[in-house]
Design a protein around this motif. Sequence first.
Motif, PDB file in Angstrom:
ATOM      1  N   LEU A  92       0.813  -1.215   0.000  1.00  0.00           N
ATOM      2  CA  LEU A  92       0.000   0.000   0.000  1.00  0.00           C
ATOM      3  C   LEU A  92       0.845   1.264   0.000  1.00  0.00           C
ATOM      4  CD1 LEU A  92      -2.718  -1.219   2.525  1.00  0.00           C
ATOM      5  CD2 LEU A  92      -2.840  -1.186   0.015  1.00  0.00           C
ATOM      6  N   GLU A 110      -2.558   0.956  -5.176  1.00  0.00           N
ATOM      7  CA  GLU A 110      -3.384   0.160  -4.257  1.00  0.00           C
ATOM      8  C   GLU A 110      -3.605   0.907  -2.945  1.00  0.00           C
ATOM      9  OE1 GLU A 110      -1.396  -2.320  -7.235  1.00  0.00           O
ATOM     10  OE2 GLU A 110      -0.550  -0.950  -5.740  1.00  0.00           O
ATOM     11  N   GLY A 111      -2.594   1.641  -2.509  1.00  0.00           N
ATOM     12  CA  GLY A 111      -2.723   2.454  -1.296  1.00  0.00           C
ATOM     13  C   GLY A 111      -3.717   3.579  -1.475  1.00  0.00           C
TER      14      GLY A 111
END
Length: 170
Positions: A92, A110-111
Amino acid sequence: MELPPNAIAAPLPDVIDSNEFTPRLLSLLSNSLVWRESSILRARFGLGTNDWRVIAALAVRPGAMASEISEFLAMNKAIISKSVGVLTDRGLIVQVEDTGRSRQLFLTPEGAEMHDAMLPISLRGQEIILGDLSDEEVTQLNQLLRRLLARTPELQVVGSLDDREVAQDA
C-alpha cells in the motif's frame, strides 16, 4: 464482602468533576471514535486505525518521512514504524531511499484505492458526532480545538512544575 482495613471505601473530598473535566470529555469522545473506526477497519480491511492514519497522512503529504508523519499525527515513532512495515508488506506504500537513513514514503495505486475505501468510515464518524451541531457551531468548535492544540507544546515540558502545581504540592 469484607474490605481490608486500609481500604478507603468513600469518595475523596477533593476530586475532579468528571462531567466537567474537559480532558476526560475529549478522551471519551476520541476513544469512542477510535473504537468504532478500528473495529470497522479491522473487519473490512485487516488494518487498524494507526495504519489508516499513516495512509491518510501520506494522502495529503506524499513523500513524507516516518518522523514527519509521527510529528504530523502526534504519534509515537515506534507505532508509525510498525504501520509503515505493515503497509509496505501489503503493497500500500513504497519507501524511497533518500540521502542518509531517511526514507520518503508514498502511497501506491493500491494504497490510494485503500485510502478511498477507508475515507468514508472516518467521515461517517465525524458526521455522527457533529450531527447535532450547526455549520457555525462546527466552525466554532474547530477554531476552539485549534486554539487548544496550539497550547499542547506546553504539555511536552517534562519535569517542570508551574507555580500552581508547586503550590498544590506544598
